[in-house]
Structures are given as C-alpha cells and as structure tokens.
Design a protein around this motif. Structure first.
Motif, PDB file in Angstrom:
ATOM      1  N   ALA A 154       0.828  -1.211   0.000  1.00  0.00           N
ATOM      2  CA  ALA A 154       0.000   0.000   0.000  1.00  0.00           C
ATOM      3  C   ALA A 154       0.858   1.256   0.000  1.00  0.00           C
ATOM      4  CB  ALA A 154      -0.937  -0.013   1.208  1.00  0.00           C
ATOM      5  N   ASN A 155       1.953   1.252   0.736  1.00  0.00           N
ATOM      6  CA  ASN A 155       2.798   2.446   0.813  1.00  0.00           C
ATOM      7  C   ASN A 155       3.420   2.778  -0.545  1.00  0.00           C
ATOM      8  OD1 ASN A 155       2.290   2.680   3.577  1.00  0.00           O
ATOM      9  ND2 ASN A 155       4.001   1.349   4.102  1.00  0.00           N
ATOM     10  N   HIS A 156       4.001   1.771  -1.196  1.00  0.00           N
ATOM     11  CA  HIS A 156       4.636   2.002  -2.494  1.00  0.00           C
ATOM     12  C   HIS A 156       3.606   2.391  -3.551  1.00  0.00           C
ATOM     13  CE1 HIS A 156       7.691   1.672  -5.576  1.00  0.00           C
ATOM     14  NE2 HIS A 156       6.954   0.792  -6.248  1.00  0.00           N
ATOM     15  N   SER A 157       2.437   1.773  -3.510  1.00  0.00           N
ATOM     16  CA  SER A 157       1.394   2.104  -4.480  1.00  0.00           C
ATOM     17  C   SER A 157       0.907   3.536  -4.302  1.00  0.00           C
ATOM     18  CB  SER A 157       0.223   1.127  -4.332  1.00  0.00           C
ATOM     19  OG  SER A 157       0.644  -0.202  -4.540  1.00  0.00           O
ATOM     20  N   THR A 158       0.790   3.982  -3.061  1.00  0.00           N
ATOM     21  CA  THR A 158       0.359   5.363  -2.807  1.00  0.00           C
ATOM     22  C   THR A 158       1.387   6.360  -3.316  1.00  0.00           C
ATOM     23  OG1 THR A 158      -0.845   4.605  -0.845  1.00  0.00           O
ATOM     24  CG2 THR A 158      -0.396   6.964  -1.020  1.00  0.00           C
ATOM     25  N   ALA A 196      -8.922   7.574  -4.874  1.00  0.00           N
ATOM     26  CA  ALA A 196      -8.258   6.458  -5.555  1.00  0.00           C
ATOM     27  C   ALA A 196      -7.704   5.422  -4.583  1.00  0.00           C
ATOM     28  CB  ALA A 196      -7.138   6.990  -6.451  1.00  0.00           C
ATOM     29  N   THR A 197      -7.262   5.867  -3.398  1.00  0.00           N
ATOM     30  CA  THR A 197      -6.661   4.940  -2.428  1.00  0.00           C
ATOM     31  C   THR A 197      -7.661   4.390  -1.427  1.00  0.00           C
ATOM     32  OG1 THR A 197      -6.064   6.839  -1.025  1.00  0.00           O
ATOM     33  CG2 THR A 197      -4.411   6.046  -2.594  1.00  0.00           C
ATOM     34  N   ASP A 198      -8.926   4.774  -1.509  1.00  0.00           N
ATOM     35  CA  ASP A 198      -9.928   4.257  -0.569  1.00  0.00           C
ATOM     36  C   ASP A 198     -10.078   2.735  -0.659  1.00  0.00           C
ATOM     37  OD1 ASP A 198     -12.103   4.909   1.408  1.00  0.00           O
ATOM     38  OD2 ASP A 198     -13.302   3.944  -0.149  1.00  0.00           O
ATOM     39  N   PRO A 199     -10.070   2.108  -1.861  1.00  0.00           N
ATOM     40  CA  PRO A 199     -10.127   0.637  -1.893  1.00  0.00           C
ATOM     41  C   PRO A 199      -8.906  -0.042  -1.291  1.00  0.00           C
ATOM     42  CG  PRO A 199     -10.762   1.565  -4.017  1.00  0.00           C
ATOM     43  CD  PRO A 199     -10.173   2.682  -3.210  1.00  0.00           C
ATOM     44  N   TRP A 200      -7.827   0.680  -1.059  1.00  0.00           N
ATOM     45  CA  TRP A 200      -6.623   0.119  -0.431  1.00  0.00           C
ATOM     46  C   TRP A 200      -6.599   0.319   1.082  1.00  0.00           C
ATOM     47  CZ3 TRP A 200      -2.859   2.878  -4.330  1.00  0.00           C
ATOM     48  CH2 TRP A 200      -3.097   2.366  -5.616  1.00  0.00           C
ATOM     49  N   GLY A 201      -7.631   0.948   1.635  1.00  0.00           N
ATOM     50  CA  GLY A 201      -7.641   1.220   3.064  1.00  0.00           C
ATOM     51  C   GLY A 201      -6.737   2.366   3.480  1.00  0.00           C
ATOM     52  N   ILE A 202      -6.458   3.296   2.554  1.00  0.00           N
ATOM     53  CA  ILE A 202      -5.567   4.429   2.813  1.00  0.00           C
ATOM     54  C   ILE A 202      -6.399   5.708   2.874  1.00  0.00           C
ATOM     55  CG2 ILE A 202      -3.602   5.752   1.978  1.00  0.00           C
ATOM     56  CD1 ILE A 202      -2.826   3.017   2.923  1.00  0.00           C
TER      57      ILE A 202
END
Length: 297
Positions: A154-158, A196-202
């Motif tokens: 998640a961190n790298h994707s964000t 955009a990051t809501d489905p990732w829990g961010i």
C-alpha cells in the motif's frame, strides 16, 4: 507388566479425552465463526489441522506460549491469516492476541500518519510551459485488513499514484494558476488521491506543493516583464502627480491674483524659508510687469 499396560491405557484414555475436547471446542468455534461470517470455511481437512495445532500447543506448554502469544502497540493492528484465509472479525489489537502454531501467520500494520516527498516531476502546463514541481503527501492506514488483503504494498502504491496524480492535475492548469492557486490545487490533488486509495484502506489527509521551478530563460523573461510593468506604473503615477500639482498651482495662482497683499505675504514667506537655510543670500523680487514696461520703452 500389568501396571505398564494400565498406565498406557490411561495415557490413551487421556489422549482420547483431549482429542474429543478439542473437537468439541473446534466445532463450537466453527459454529460461532459461521454465524459471524457465513462465507468463512476452511473445510474438513482444515479443521483437522486446527485440532493438530491445538494438540501441539498443549503438548509443548509452556514453550508454546512464548511463540503463540503476541503483542501489538496502541498504534498497530495485526491482520491474522489462518490457512491462507483472513480470520473474521477484522484486525486484532492493540494489546495481546493469540496465534495458533503452524497454521496461522500475521502481519503488523502501522496506523500512524506517514509523510513522504514526491520527487520533482517535469510537467508541461496547459499553456505549453515546462516546469518542475515537487510536493509532500500525508496519509495513514484507515483499514488495516483491506490494506493487507487488497494491495501488495500500500505504501509504495500510494507513492506512485501521488506522482501520477501530480502530473495529471498540474497538466490541466496554466502557469499563472499554478503559481497563484496552490491551495486549490492541493485540495484537488488530496481529493483525487483519497478517492483512488480508498479501496486500499488508505486515507490521504493532506497534500502540499513544495516548490515550482521554472526554466532560467523563463525566469529572466518574467523578471523583465515585471520590471517593465513596474516602470510603466511608476511613469503613470508620476504623470498623475504632475497633473495634480499643476492644477493645484493654477488654483493657487488664481487665489493670489485676486489680492495684491496675498502676493506680498507669499513673498515674505519665501524669504523666511530661504533665510532658514542660506542666511547669506538676499533675494529681491522684481515684478514681471515692470520689466515688460521697460522693454517696451
């Protein structure tokens, strides 16, 4: 010999009792899990492995306690997988939780706010100007289970998404808008990243543009334009001052021409002003009308 067989029988009886107890416990646990999450199922073989795991835990007590009991901090959560499936009930923590040996593993997730710098991005603006822009992003993990199960990192994707979003948003703006409306652009980037990051829990909390670097030639052109604009405004202000001063002088001359004593008072005031600075200089006024009369003769 009889005592040996008797002790062996007691051992087997004890083992059968423990196995029956574990089976009953696992069955009750299965019913409770099914009530909480009907889709959760590990199959019959999975429950056999669960029973064996409990047997290993009981046989190796107290050593197994050091391995199976885990602790997470107040700002952390533990996402537990049993036989590759997420346990129902969400992430565990903070505090103490139990991990069954051999069949369960867990991942710690930090819930604190994380900040990172977006590397400088070469961006072509809407008015075809190439600039270099960098920013800073503040985000945190909002749902630990989703951040582990739905995305690999998640961190790298964000971080990668922040770079792309920065280029996409600034590519639709003019240079003047980028330089003057940073707060609006930052809010627009924060909204886009958060969605955009809501489905990732961010949860993206804040986005700030740090610096906008312009080419050297463009900086010189903008400086020359600003200097020319300032000079033009200065000339306009000076011309307006001269115009106002001439109007004031005309009005003063009209007032003085109405009374001869006013001209004499003005003459005395001028002498007083000159004598304060240069007291060795004496000035005698000579009327212009007298000179014009002499010139005619």
């Amino acid at each position: 010999m009889y005592m040996h067989f008797g002790s062996l029988g007691q051992f087997f009886a004890y083992g059968i009792f423990v196995v029956a107890l574990l089976i009953g416990f696992c069955w009750c646990f299965k019913l409770s899990v099914a009530a909480g999450d009907p889709d959760y199922s590990i199959g019959c073989f999975g429950w056999v492995l669960v029973i064996l795991s409990w047997l290993i835990f009981l046989v190796t007590i107290p050593f197994s306690l050091c391995i199976c009991i885990k602790v997470v901090q107040e700002y952390e959560r533990a996402v537990i997988f049993r036989l590759g499936r997420l346990l129902p009930g969400g992430a565990k923590g903070p505090g103490i939780f139990f991990v069954m040996p051999c069949i369960e593993n867990y991942t710690k997730v930090d819930l604190r706010t994380v900040s990172f710098d977006v590397p400088p991005q070469e961006i072509l603006t809407k008015d075809s100007v190439t600039i270099s822009v960098d920013a800073v992003v503040y985000y945190r993990v909002n749902n630990a289970t989703i951040s582990v199960a739905n995305v690999e990192n998640a961190n790298h994707s964000t971080r990668l998404l922040a770079q792309t979003n920065l280029r996409n948003v600034l590519g639709t703006k003019n240079l003047a808008e980028i330089l003057s409306d940073r707060e609006t652009i930052s809010h627009q980037m924060q909204s886009g990243l958060d969605e955009a990051t809501d489905p990732w829990g961010i949860k993206v909390e804040r986005v700030e543009i740090k610096d906008v670097r312009l080419p050297v030639q463009l900086q010189r052109a903008m400086a020359a334009e600003a200097e020319a604009s300032r000079e033009a405004r200065a000339k306009v202000i000076a011309a307006e001052g001269e115009q106002n001063a001439s109007r004031a002088l005309k009005e003063a001359a009209d007032v003085i021409s109405e009374s001869s004593s006013a001209l004499q008072l003005r003459y005395l005031q001028t002498l007083n002003t000159i004598s304060a600075e240069k007291n060795s200089t004496i000035i005698f006024p000579l009327p212009i009308d007298l000179l014009s009369g002499l010139m005619k003769k």
